[in-house]
Write a protein that holds these residues in place. Sequence first.
Motif, PDB file in Angstrom:
ATOM      1  N   LEU A 426       0.841  -1.184   0.000  1.00  0.00           N
ATOM      2  CA  LEU A 426       0.000   0.000   0.000  1.00  0.00           C
ATOM      3  C   LEU A 426       0.880   1.239   0.000  1.00  0.00           C
ATOM      4  CD1 LEU A 426      -2.876   1.252   0.257  1.00  0.00           C
ATOM      5  CD2 LEU A 426      -2.439   1.360   2.726  1.00  0.00           C
ATOM      6  N   GLY A 427       0.659   2.124  -0.973  1.00  0.00           N
ATOM      7  CA  GLY A 427       1.406   3.370  -1.056  1.00  0.00           C
ATOM      8  C   GLY A 427       0.563   4.545  -0.602  1.00  0.00           C
ATOM      9  N   VAL A 428       1.170   5.461   0.130  1.00  0.00           N
ATOM     10  CA  VAL A 428       0.473   6.641   0.653  1.00  0.00           C
ATOM     11  C   VAL A 428       1.236   7.882   0.207  1.00  0.00           C
ATOM     12  CG1 VAL A 428      -0.377   7.823   2.706  1.00  0.00           C
ATOM     13  CG2 VAL A 428      -0.282   5.318   2.660  1.00  0.00           C
ATOM     14  N   GLY A 429       0.565   8.764  -0.533  1.00  0.00           N
ATOM     15  CA  GLY A 429       1.185   9.999  -0.978  1.00  0.00           C
ATOM     16  C   GLY A 429       1.086  11.088   0.078  1.00  0.00           C
ATOM     17  N   ARG A 430       1.519  12.275  -0.282  1.00  0.00           N
ATOM     18  CA  ARG A 430       1.474  13.393   0.657  1.00  0.00           C
ATOM     19  C   ARG A 430       0.021  13.839   0.863  1.00  0.00           C
ATOM     20  NH1 ARG A 430       3.097  18.885  -2.615  1.00  0.00           N
ATOM     21  NH2 ARG A 430       1.928  18.429  -4.537  1.00  0.00           N
ATOM     22  N   ILE A 431      -0.265  14.356   2.028  1.00  0.00           N
ATOM     23  CA  ILE A 431      -1.593  14.876   2.352  1.00  0.00           C
ATOM     24  C   ILE A 431      -1.534  16.390   2.192  1.00  0.00           C
ATOM     25  CG2 ILE A 431      -3.365  15.069   4.134  1.00  0.00           C
ATOM     26  CD1 ILE A 431      -2.321  12.463   5.318  1.00  0.00           C
ATOM     27  N   VAL A 432      -2.289  16.910   1.222  1.00  0.00           N
ATOM     28  CA  VAL A 432      -2.213  18.343   0.901  1.00  0.00           C
ATOM     29  C   VAL A 432      -3.619  18.923   0.757  1.00  0.00           C
ATOM     30  CG1 VAL A 432       0.044  18.204  -0.217  1.00  0.00           C
ATOM     31  CG2 VAL A 432      -2.018  17.790  -1.550  1.00  0.00           C
ATOM     32  N   PRO A 433      -3.775  20.212   1.016  1.00  0.00           N
ATOM     33  CA  PRO A 433      -5.091  20.854   0.820  1.00  0.00           C
ATOM     34  C   PRO A 433      -5.433  20.924  -0.669  1.00  0.00           C
ATOM     35  CG  PRO A 433      -3.652  22.181   2.238  1.00  0.00           C
ATOM     36  CD  PRO A 433      -2.793  21.130   1.623  1.00  0.00           C
ATOM     37  N   LYS A 434      -6.641  20.481  -1.014  1.00  0.00           N
ATOM     38  CA  LYS A 434      -7.097  20.508  -2.404  1.00  0.00           C
ATOM     39  C   LYS A 434      -8.596  20.833  -2.458  1.00  0.00           C
ATOM     40  CE  LYS A 434      -3.874  17.211  -4.544  1.00  0.00           C
ATOM     41  NZ  LYS A 434      -3.771  15.949  -5.321  1.00  0.00           N
ATOM     42  N   PRO A 435      -9.053  21.355  -3.577  1.00  0.00           N
ATOM     43  CA  PRO A 435     -10.510  21.540  -3.740  1.00  0.00           C
ATOM     44  C   PRO A 435     -11.194  20.168  -3.749  1.00  0.00           C
ATOM     45  CG  PRO A 435      -9.269  22.779  -5.394  1.00  0.00           C
ATOM     46  CD  PRO A 435      -8.298  21.873  -4.736  1.00  0.00           C
ATOM     47  N   TRP A 436     -12.302  20.068  -3.026  1.00  0.00           N
ATOM     48  CA  TRP A 436     -12.988  18.778  -2.884  1.00  0.00           C
ATOM     49  C   TRP A 436     -14.475  19.023  -2.681  1.00  0.00           C
ATOM     50  CZ3 TRP A 436     -10.761  14.053  -3.439  1.00  0.00           C
ATOM     51  CH2 TRP A 436     -11.476  12.929  -3.013  1.00  0.00           C
ATOM     52  N   VAL A 437     -15.286  18.219  -3.294  1.00  0.00           N
ATOM     53  CA  VAL A 437     -16.729  18.334  -3.085  1.00  0.00           C
ATOM     54  C   VAL A 437     -17.083  17.592  -1.798  1.00  0.00           C
ATOM     55  CG1 VAL A 437     -19.017  17.832  -3.990  1.00  0.00           C
ATOM     56  CG2 VAL A 437     -17.171  18.525  -5.555  1.00  0.00           C
ATOM     57  N   HIS A 438     -17.500  18.359  -0.792  1.00  0.00           N
ATOM     58  CA  HIS A 438     -17.825  17.800   0.517  1.00  0.00           C
ATOM     59  C   HIS A 438     -19.246  18.173   0.883  1.00  0.00           C
ATOM     60  CE1 HIS A 438     -17.356  16.432   4.618  1.00  0.00           C
ATOM     61  NE2 HIS A 438     -17.688  17.642   5.089  1.00  0.00           N
ATOM     62  N   GLU A 439     -20.086  17.134   1.060  1.00  0.00           N
ATOM     63  CA  GLU A 439     -21.495  17.321   1.395  1.00  0.00           C
ATOM     64  C   GLU A 439     -22.181  18.247   0.390  1.00  0.00           C
ATOM     65  OE1 GLU A 439     -21.639  18.667   5.409  1.00  0.00           O
ATOM     66  OE2 GLU A 439     -21.086  16.696   6.247  1.00  0.00           O
ATOM     67  N   GLY A 440     -21.862  18.036  -0.889  1.00  0.00           N
ATOM     68  CA  GLY A 440     -22.524  18.764  -1.962  1.00  0.00           C
ATOM     69  C   GLY A 440     -21.965  20.137  -2.247  1.00  0.00           C
ATOM     70  N   GLU A 441     -20.931  20.538  -1.530  1.00  0.00           N
ATOM     71  CA  GLU A 441     -20.365  21.864  -1.749  1.00  0.00           C
ATOM     72  C   GLU A 441     -18.861  21.764  -1.961  1.00  0.00           C
ATOM     73  OE1 GLU A 441     -21.331  24.420   1.457  1.00  0.00           O
ATOM     74  OE2 GLU A 441     -23.496  24.393   1.061  1.00  0.00           O
ATOM     75  N   LEU A 442     -18.345  22.714  -2.706  1.00  0.00           N
ATOM     76  CA  LEU A 442     -16.910  22.755  -2.948  1.00  0.00           C
ATOM     77  C   LEU A 442     -16.204  23.311  -1.712  1.00  0.00           C
ATOM     78  CD1 LEU A 442     -14.736  22.239  -5.118  1.00  0.00           C
ATOM     79  CD2 LEU A 442     -14.956  24.639  -5.783  1.00  0.00           C
ATOM     80  N   ALA A 443     -15.200  22.576  -1.240  1.00  0.00           N
ATOM     81  CA  ALA A 443     -14.474  22.996  -0.038  1.00  0.00           C
ATOM     82  C   ALA A 443     -13.003  22.613  -0.188  1.00  0.00           C
ATOM     83  CB  ALA A 443     -15.069  22.338   1.203  1.00  0.00           C
ATOM     84  N   VAL A 444     -12.180  23.203   0.652  1.00  0.00           N
ATOM     85  CA  VAL A 444     -10.755  22.833   0.695  1.00  0.00           C
ATOM     86  C   VAL A 444     -10.599  21.746   1.749  1.00  0.00           C
ATOM     87  CG1 VAL A 444      -8.408  23.603   1.158  1.00  0.00           C
ATOM     88  CG2 VAL A 444     -10.009  25.126  -0.033  1.00  0.00           C
ATOM     89  N   ARG A 445     -10.138  20.598   1.309  1.00  0.00           N
ATOM     90  CA  ARG A 445      -9.999  19.445   2.205  1.00  0.00           C
ATOM     91  C   ARG A 445      -8.571  18.893   2.130  1.00  0.00           C
ATOM     92  NH1 ARG A 445     -14.152  18.777   5.686  1.00  0.00           N
ATOM     93  NH2 ARG A 445     -14.078  16.502   5.566  1.00  0.00           N
ATOM     94  N   GLN A 446      -8.197  18.094   3.130  1.00  0.00           N
ATOM     95  CA  GLN A 446      -6.882  17.436   3.158  1.00  0.00           C
ATOM     96  C   GLN A 446      -6.991  16.128   2.357  1.00  0.00           C
ATOM     97  OE1 GLN A 446      -4.118  18.791   4.653  1.00  0.00           O
ATOM     98  NE2 GLN A 446      -5.420  20.573   5.059  1.00  0.00           N
ATOM     99  N   VAL A 447      -6.391  16.098   1.181  1.00  0.00           N
ATOM    100  CA  VAL A 447      -6.559  14.985   0.248  1.00  0.00           C
ATOM    101  C   VAL A 447      -5.259  14.192   0.131  1.00  0.00           C
ATOM    102  CG1 VAL A 447      -7.163  14.331  -2.117  1.00  0.00           C
ATOM    103  CG2 VAL A 447      -8.316  16.275  -1.018  1.00  0.00           C
ATOM    104  N   VAL A 448      -5.405  12.873   0.055  1.00  0.00           N
ATOM    105  CA  VAL A 448      -4.262  11.975  -0.093  1.00  0.00           C
ATOM    106  C   VAL A 448      -4.562  10.977  -1.208  1.00  0.00           C
ATOM    107  CG1 VAL A 448      -5.150  10.360   1.652  1.00  0.00           C
ATOM    108  CG2 VAL A 448      -2.702  10.370   1.107  1.00  0.00           C
ATOM    109  N   GLN A 449      -3.543  10.621  -1.958  1.00  0.00           N
ATOM    110  CA  GLN A 449      -3.689   9.577  -2.972  1.00  0.00           C
ATOM    111  C   GLN A 449      -3.161   8.264  -2.396  1.00  0.00           C
ATOM    112  OE1 GLN A 449      -1.316   8.721  -6.874  1.00  0.00           O
ATOM    113  NE2 GLN A 449      -2.965  10.121  -7.448  1.00  0.00           N
TER     114      GLN A 449
END
Length: 485
Positions: A426-449
Motif C-alpha cells: 500500500l502506497g500513501v502519498g502526501r496529504i495536501v489541501p485541495k478543492p474537494w466536493v464535501h457534502e454537496g459543496e466545494l471545499a478545501v480538504r486534506q486529500v491523499v492519494q
Amino acid sequence: MTQVLEFRLPDLGEGLTEAEIVRWLVQVGDVVAVDQPVVEVETAKAMVEVPCPHGGVVTARFGEEGTELPVGAPLLTVAIEATADAAPESSGNVLVGYGTSAAPARRRRVRPSPPGTRLPDGASRTAGRGTAGASADPGPAPLPSSEVLTSAVAPGGTRGPAVPDRHDGPVAVISPLVRRLARDNGVDLRLLAGSGPDGLILRADVEDVLRTETARAGATAARAATAAGAVRGAAGAQSVEAASGALGKGTSGTSAAGTRVPLKGVRGAVADKLSRSRREIPDATCWVDADATELMRARAAMNAAGGPKISLIALLARICTAALARFPELNSTVDLEAREIVRLPQVHLGFAAQTERGLVVPVVRDAHTRDAESLTAEFARLTEAARTGTLTPGELTGGTFTLNNYGVFGVDGSTPIINHPEAAMLGVGRIVPKPWVHEGELAVRQVVQLSLTFDHRVCDGGTAGGFLRHVADCVEQPAVLLRTL
C-alpha cells in the motif's frame, strides 16, 4: 603462559556468507573485554557490531575498512595470559551459530619465532607459527570462532629455540584474503618468498608484486607510445591525423564510462530483491484519492487527550491490518515449486525507510495485535535503528505486507515494486489541501492519494479494489474502524 587466540568472522545467520568491514572499534594494543564489540561490519541485511569472545590485548587486525571478508576469515588476534591447567577466558557468545560456550580449540603443531618477529599489523608476536600451522588454509567449511595459534612463551618470558621444520606442501599464507588478492590478480604464490615469520606470505608481499607489475606495464606502454610517435612522424601528416582521431575516440570512450559504484551490501541486496520481484511477480496497481481531513482531526484529538503521541503512520498501519482481516488474500505469498498460494495467519507489517545506506524495510511483528500506541512506539524504535544502522537481520526479514509512505518525499503517487516474496504493498502519498466536493459543496480538504500494487496471481482486480476502497473509507471516516476494535 601467554597464548594468542585468533578470532574469525563468525556465521552472521540468514544465509550470509560475507561482510564488509565498515569501522574498526579497537586498535592494535588495546585491551578488550570478553564480548566487547571490536568491529562494525555491513552485510546484505544490516550493519552489525561483532563482539569478540576473548578478553586480552589485541595484537593484530586483518582487513582494512572497506574490505569484504568471507565467513571464517581472520578478524584479529588477542594475546591472553593462561595457566597450564586453566582454559583461556572465552564466552563463545558470537552472533548466530556459536552457542553459549567457548568453541573447542583446534590443536595445531606450532613452533616459536625468533625474538622480535612482528605481526602483520605491527604488533610484537610472542611466538611464531610454523609452516605446518600456516598451511592449514581456511576453506568454505564451517570454522570455529577461535583457535590457539601460539603457546610457546613461558611465564618468565623465555623463548624456546627455533625449529627449522619447513617442508613441501601448501603455500604458507597468513590469510585467505591474501589468496583471494593473488587469485584475482593472477599472482602465483608459489613464486613468492614471504617476508613474514617463517616465510609466511603477507598481503604486502602480493601488493609489492602488483606494484612492480604495474610499473613495468607503465614503462612498456611509455616505450610503445614513443615508438608509435616515431612511426607516426615518419608516416606523414595523414597518419598522424588518423592516429590522433583514434586516440580521441579512446579518450571519449574512457570519459563516457563514468564512475562505477559496486552493488554490494544493503544496496546490492535491494537490487537483487527488486530484480527478482520484477522477474517473478505479475504486478498491477490501482489507486484512489481520499479525503483525509477527518483522519487528521481524529489524530489531533487523540494527541490532545494526553499520553504518548500517535503517529500518522501508526493509524495507517492500523487501517491496513483491519483491511487485511477483511481481504486476507493480500496477506499471502506464492510457492512457485508447489504452485500454491500460501495465506499467512499473522500480519508482519514492513515499512519503507530511506537511510544514508539506502532503502531498508524494517518489519513490525504481529502488527494485527497492536494498538495505535504500540504501533507508534515500534515504528519509532525501528526507524531510529534504521538511521543508525543497528537493525538486526531478524528485523529486516519475514514481512508479509508493506506500507510505503512515499508522501514524506513530497510526491503524490507512485507505482512501487512489490517487496518479494510478499503479495502487495500500500502506497500513501502526501496529504495536501485541495478543492474537494464535501457534502454537496466545494471545499478545501486534506486529500491523499492511495495506491495498491498487488500480485495478480493471488487475487483479481475486484479483491484489490475492495481492499483499497475499504482503506479509503477508513481514512475518510475513521469511525469505520470501530467495527474491528
